[in-house]
Design an enzyme around this catalytic site. Structure first.
Site, mmCIF file in Angstrom:
data_model
loop_
_atom_site.group_PDB
_atom_site.id
_atom_site.type_symbol
_atom_site.label_atom_id
_atom_site.label_comp_id
_atom_site.label_asym_id
_atom_site.label_seq_id
_atom_site.Cartn_x
_atom_site.Cartn_y
_atom_site.Cartn_z
ATOM 1 N N LEU A 151 43.945 -27.201 9.852
ATOM 2 C CA LEU A 151 43.260 -27.948 10.903
ATOM 3 C C LEU A 151 43.551 -29.437 10.770
ATOM 4 O O LEU A 151 43.676 -30.142 11.776
ATOM 5 C CB LEU A 151 41.758 -27.692 10.831
ATOM 6 N N TYR A 152 43.660 -29.920 9.543
ATOM 7 C CA TYR A 152 44.020 -31.330 9.337
ATOM 8 C C TYR A 152 45.330 -31.648 10.053
ATOM 9 O O TYR A 152 45.415 -32.609 10.822
ATOM 10 C CB TYR A 152 44.148 -31.612 7.845
ATOM 11 N N ALA A 153 46.362 -30.830 9.813
ATOM 12 C CA ALA A 153 47.654 -31.057 10.452
ATOM 13 C C ALA A 153 47.542 -30.962 11.969
ATOM 14 O O ALA A 153 48.161 -31.753 12.700
ATOM 15 C CB ALA A 153 48.674 -30.047 9.934
ATOM 16 N N THR A 155 44.940 -31.639 13.866
ATOM 17 C CA THR A 155 44.299 -32.814 14.449
ATOM 18 C C THR A 155 45.220 -34.026 14.417
ATOM 19 O O THR A 155 45.215 -34.842 15.348
ATOM 20 C CB THR A 155 42.983 -33.156 13.728
ATOM 21 N N LYS A 156 46.039 -34.147 13.383
ATOM 22 C CA LYS A 156 46.954 -35.290 13.320
ATOM 23 C C LYS A 156 48.063 -35.151 14.358
ATOM 24 O O LYS A 156 48.489 -36.135 14.969
ATOM 25 C CB LYS A 156 47.542 -35.430 11.916
#
Length: 340
Positions: A151-153, A155-156
């Site tokens: 999810l981090y990737a 969102t970025k």
């Protein structure tokens, strides 16, 4: 210049703001001082920046649209560097809502204010995580990044797309830079170098994921800051630029910032052991969900634009971190002979 930097109490934002202040710029800093890791470390970073007369400190969350508008209005920035975000691949599994709030809503608020004040250049931090588990290495800005593994990737990558749309509609010059495993003094406690150093000095084991079969393109913080400063002077002009990450329809580009030399996790651990002068106790673990086995930056576009390419050797960078760590935490020097 009048420069607004988000995330100035964070690892990268602190180093960048300090460099800009030393270069004589007026810097307005914004940070939410979140408790993702030790807030005391963030407070000390901001305290060091407050020693500069040209630093204006703001502490509020990115999601606070009114506070963001007030900060932009007071600063009227010529350059905006948006570094603040909720970081971390593993933490995104446990706290996904934090990433949606900080990375998407927070970035939207920055974009809205940049649209209105029209700085000469807006720079936004992204990550090598957007490349997912691509086997096409080294990673080039021209590659498609449609399959994020965390999810981090996700969102970025979404912030890159949001920024591109704003760039296209409002003719806002935007550079999105993709970081590759940044490390160095004043680093984040959740990162491997910090955790490995702290655990080893305390006699605790370190968790070695994927049984050590991983490679990272480690990028020293001073190299990253130098690249950002040089890129800040190179705002995208618009359609027609030939570099791999340039948009065909907007004054927008993505660009890698990495060391262009992947290092195995085991070699990285050996560098830490050498700097500490004692062995690390290894606890071998399986691969974590959302993680990737290897990162490797193609930085030819960065070099073509700026004439600069990060090149600090890992051992030199690790040595500098360990020296800072010992001073900051007053960790005793080990009596164990250094590993060869």
């Amino acid at each position: 210049m009048r420069i607004l930097v988000t995330g100035t109490a964070g690892f990268i934002g602190f180093h960048l703001a300090r460099r800009l202040l030393r270069d004589g710029h007026d810097v307005t800093g914004i940070d939410g001082m979140t408790s993702y890791y030790d807030v005391t470390l963030k407070q000390k970073r901001h305290a060091m920046l407050r020693e500069f007369e040209r630093f204006t400190c703001n502490e509020f969350m990115l999601e606070d649209a009114q506070a963001m508008e007030n900060a932009f209005t007071r600063c009227n920035p010529e350059l905006v560097v948006h570094l603040a975000a909720q970081a971390g691949v593993r933490y995104s599994i446990e706290n996904p809502g934090t990433y949606i709030s900080a990375n998407l809503i927070g970035t939207y608020n920055v974009l809205e204010q940049a649209r209105q004040c029209q700085p000469a250049h807006l720079m936004i931090a992204s990550t090598s995580s957007v490349y997912g588990a691509s086997k096409d290495v080294p990673f080039s800005e021209s590659q498609r990044c449609d399959h994020p593994l965390s999810l981090y990737a996700a969102t970025k990558k979404a912030t890159e797309e949001l920024a591109h749309s704003y760039s296209h509609i409002w003719k806002l010059p935007v550079t999105a830079f993709r970081f590759f495993t940044v490390y160095g003094p004043w680093g984040r406690p959740d990162m491997a170098l910090f955790k490995f150093t702290a655990n080893t000095l305390a006699g605790r084991p370190i968790d070695v994921y994927n049984n050590g079969n991983m490679e990272r393109d480690f990028t020293y913080i001073d190299d990253l800051v130098e690249a950002i400063c040089l890129l800040s002077q190179k705002p995208p002009r618009g359609p027609g630029e030939s570099d791999p990450g340039a948009s065909p329809v907007a004054p927008y580009r993505v660009i890698n910032i990495g060391n262009s030399h992947p290092v195995s996790l085991m070699a990285f651990i050996e560098a830490i052991e050498k700097a500490l002068g004692q062995p690390c106790i290894r606890n071998y673990m399986p691969m974590q969900p959302g993680d990737v086995p290897r990162t490797w930056a193609d930085c030819s576009a960065l070099q073509a634009l700026t004439g600069f390419r990060p090149a600090t050797p890992v051992q030199a960078g690790v040595d500098a971190f360990v020296e800072w760590y010992r001073q900051y935490y007053r960790a005793p020097q080990t009596t164990i002979a250094k590993q060869q």
